[in-house]
Design a protein around this motif. Sequence first.
Motif, PDB file in Angstrom:
ATOM      1  N   ALA A 243       0.580  -1.473  -0.188  1.00 54.82           N
ATOM      2  CA  ALA A 243       0.159  -0.118  -0.421  1.00 54.82           C
ATOM      3  C   ALA A 243       0.563   1.508  -0.011  1.00 54.82           C
ATOM      4  O   ALA A 243       0.432   2.177  -0.363  1.00 54.82           O
ATOM      5  CB  ALA A 243      -1.009  -0.082   1.167  1.00 54.82           C
ATOM      6  N   ASP A 244       1.963   0.724   0.771  1.00 52.84           N
ATOM      7  CA  ASP A 244       3.056   2.824   0.542  1.00 52.84           C
ATOM      8  C   ASP A 244       3.903   2.616  -0.760  1.00 52.84           C
ATOM      9  O   ASP A 244       3.584   3.052  -1.144  1.00 52.84           O
ATOM     10  CB  ASP A 244       4.126   2.025   1.679  1.00 52.84           C
ATOM     11  N   PHE A 245       3.416   1.392  -1.245  1.00 56.28           N
ATOM     12  CA  PHE A 245       4.456   1.785  -2.893  1.00 56.28           C
ATOM     13  C   PHE A 245       3.515   1.890  -3.936  1.00 56.28           C
ATOM     14  O   PHE A 245       4.081   2.899  -4.081  1.00 56.28           O
ATOM     15  CB  PHE A 245       4.819   0.232  -3.275  1.00 56.28           C
ATOM     16  N   ILE A 246       2.124   1.847  -3.803  1.00 60.98           N
ATOM     17  CA  ILE A 246       1.229   2.309  -4.480  1.00 60.98           C
ATOM     18  C   ILE A 246       1.103   3.249  -4.050  1.00 60.98           C
ATOM     19  O   ILE A 246       0.314   4.682  -5.139  1.00 60.98           O
ATOM     20  CB  ILE A 246      -0.041   1.487  -4.486  1.00 60.98           C
ATOM     21  N   ALA A 247       1.036   3.600  -2.966  1.00 64.21           N
ATOM     22  CA  ALA A 247       0.662   5.784  -2.612  1.00 64.21           C
ATOM     23  C   ALA A 247       1.694   6.685  -3.179  1.00 64.21           C
ATOM     24  O   ALA A 247       1.747   7.412  -3.790  1.00 64.21           O
ATOM     25  CB  ALA A 247       0.832   5.886  -1.312  1.00 64.21           C
ATOM     26  N   ILE A 248       2.623   5.921  -3.300  1.00 62.06           N
ATOM     27  CA  ILE A 248       4.282   6.230  -3.327  1.00 62.06           C
ATOM     28  C   ILE A 248       3.868   7.105  -5.471  1.00 62.06           C
ATOM     29  O   ILE A 248       4.620   8.308  -5.470  1.00 62.06           O
ATOM     30  CB  ILE A 248       5.856   5.706  -3.240  1.00 62.06           C
ATOM     31  N   PHE A 249       3.964   5.537  -5.415  1.00 62.16           N
ATOM     32  CA  PHE A 249       4.470   5.285  -7.063  1.00 62.16           C
ATOM     33  C   PHE A 249       2.922   6.879  -8.118  1.00 62.16           C
ATOM     34  O   PHE A 249       3.080   7.189  -8.490  1.00 62.16           O
ATOM     35  CB  PHE A 249       3.420   4.865  -7.561  1.00 62.16           C
ATOM     36  N   THR A 250       1.683   6.521  -6.958  1.00 65.11           N
ATOM     37  CA  THR A 250       0.256   7.417  -7.553  1.00 65.11           C
ATOM     38  C   THR A 250       1.281   8.912  -7.224  1.00 65.11           C
ATOM     39  O   THR A 250       0.959   9.639  -8.653  1.00 65.11           O
ATOM     40  CB  THR A 250      -0.531   6.925  -6.473  1.00 65.11           C
ATOM     41  N   TYR A 251       1.930   9.399  -7.018  1.00 65.57           N
ATOM     42  CA  TYR A 251       2.070  10.626  -6.274  1.00 65.57           C
ATOM     43  C   TYR A 251       3.469  11.061  -7.594  1.00 65.57           C
ATOM     44  O   TYR A 251       2.789  12.265  -8.194  1.00 65.57           O
ATOM     45  CB  TYR A 251       2.384  11.086  -4.572  1.00 65.57           C
ATOM     46  N   VAL A 252       4.378  10.021  -7.427  1.00 62.35           N
ATOM     47  CA  VAL A 252       5.643  10.261  -8.013  1.00 62.35           C
ATOM     48  C   VAL A 252       4.842  10.521  -9.507  1.00 62.35           C
ATOM     49  O   VAL A 252       5.815  11.515 -10.383  1.00 62.35           O
ATOM     50  CB  VAL A 252       6.685   8.513  -8.652  1.00 62.35           C
ATOM     51  N   LEU A 253       4.008   9.457 -10.382  1.00 60.69           N
ATOM     52  CA  LEU A 253       3.530   9.170 -11.278  1.00 60.69           C
ATOM     53  C   LEU A 253       2.631  10.517 -11.717  1.00 60.69           C
ATOM     54  O   LEU A 253       2.924  11.189 -12.462  1.00 60.69           O
ATOM     55  CB  LEU A 253       2.203   8.213 -11.690  1.00 60.69           C
TER      56      LEU A 253
END
Length: 265
Positions: A243-253
Motif C-alpha cells: 500500500a505504501d509503494f502504491i501511494a508513493i507511485f501514485t504521487y510520483v506519477l
Amino acid sequence: MEGNANLNPNNFDNNYVDMSFLDDKVKKSSFYGKVFLYFGLGILVTSIITLGLSWLFSTLEYASVVMFYGVFLVVSLIAMIIINFQIVTRLTKANGKSILVPYIAYAVIYGVLFGCIAGLIQDPLVIGVSLGITALIFLGMCGIGYLTHNKMNIFLKITSVLTMAILLLCIVNLVIFPFALFGGNYELYFAQAGIYWLMEGIFFIVFLLYTIIDFARIRQIAEAGAHKGATNLTIYCAFTIYADFIAIFTYVLKFVLIALASRDN
C-alpha cells in the motif's frame, strides 16, 4: 609430564558455544524474505493487469475509458473498504482465514485502476520512469525504517504534526474557495492553488513517513519473534508496504506528468 597436566581432558569444562543466535538470524532473514515475496506477488499481479488493460484501453475511445475509470473508481473505493475490513477481521482472529485472497483482490483493483490511467496516458516511458523513481524512493524509506526502528515515535510525532497541518490548510482552502471562485479575485485563486499544491507535497511526505514507520514495525515484529508460524501476519506486513509503494507511485506519477506538461508548455 607436569607441563602437560593442563592438557588433561578432565580439566576442560563441558561448556559449549551457543549457536542459537545463528538460528534466530536465519528465521529473521526468512521472515523478511517471505514479506518481500508476498510484496512482489502483489506488485506482479498489479503490473500484469495494468499492462493487459492498458493495451485494451488504448484501443477504445478516450471518452469511454474516462467513463469506465470514473465508475470503477467509485466501485473500487467501496471494494477497498470491504477488503480492508476483511483483512483486519481475519488478522485479529486466532484461527482466522488466510488474508492472501483479499490481498490479491486489492492488488487486482489497483491493476485495473492503473490500467485505466495507462490507457489514458498512452506513454509507457512515463509509467516506466515513475516506477523506477518510486522503487528508489521506496527502498530508501525501507532502509531508513530498518535502521531507525527504535526511533519510530519520532516519525509518528512528525506524521501527526503534518496531518494537523493538512487539516488546517484544508480548512483555509475551504474558507477562501467561494471568494476565489465567485469574487473574481485572482490573488485568492492563485493562493488557493498554492495551498492545494502545498497540501499535495505534505501528503507525499506523510506517505514517505508511513513507509518508514511500517518497515520499522516490520523489523520490530522480526526482532520480537512474533512472526513465527504466523503466515497471516507475514502477508499483512507485505500488504502494508504494498500500500505504501502504491501511494508513493501514485504521487510520483502525478508529479512526472505535471513536470512533462510544464516542459511542453
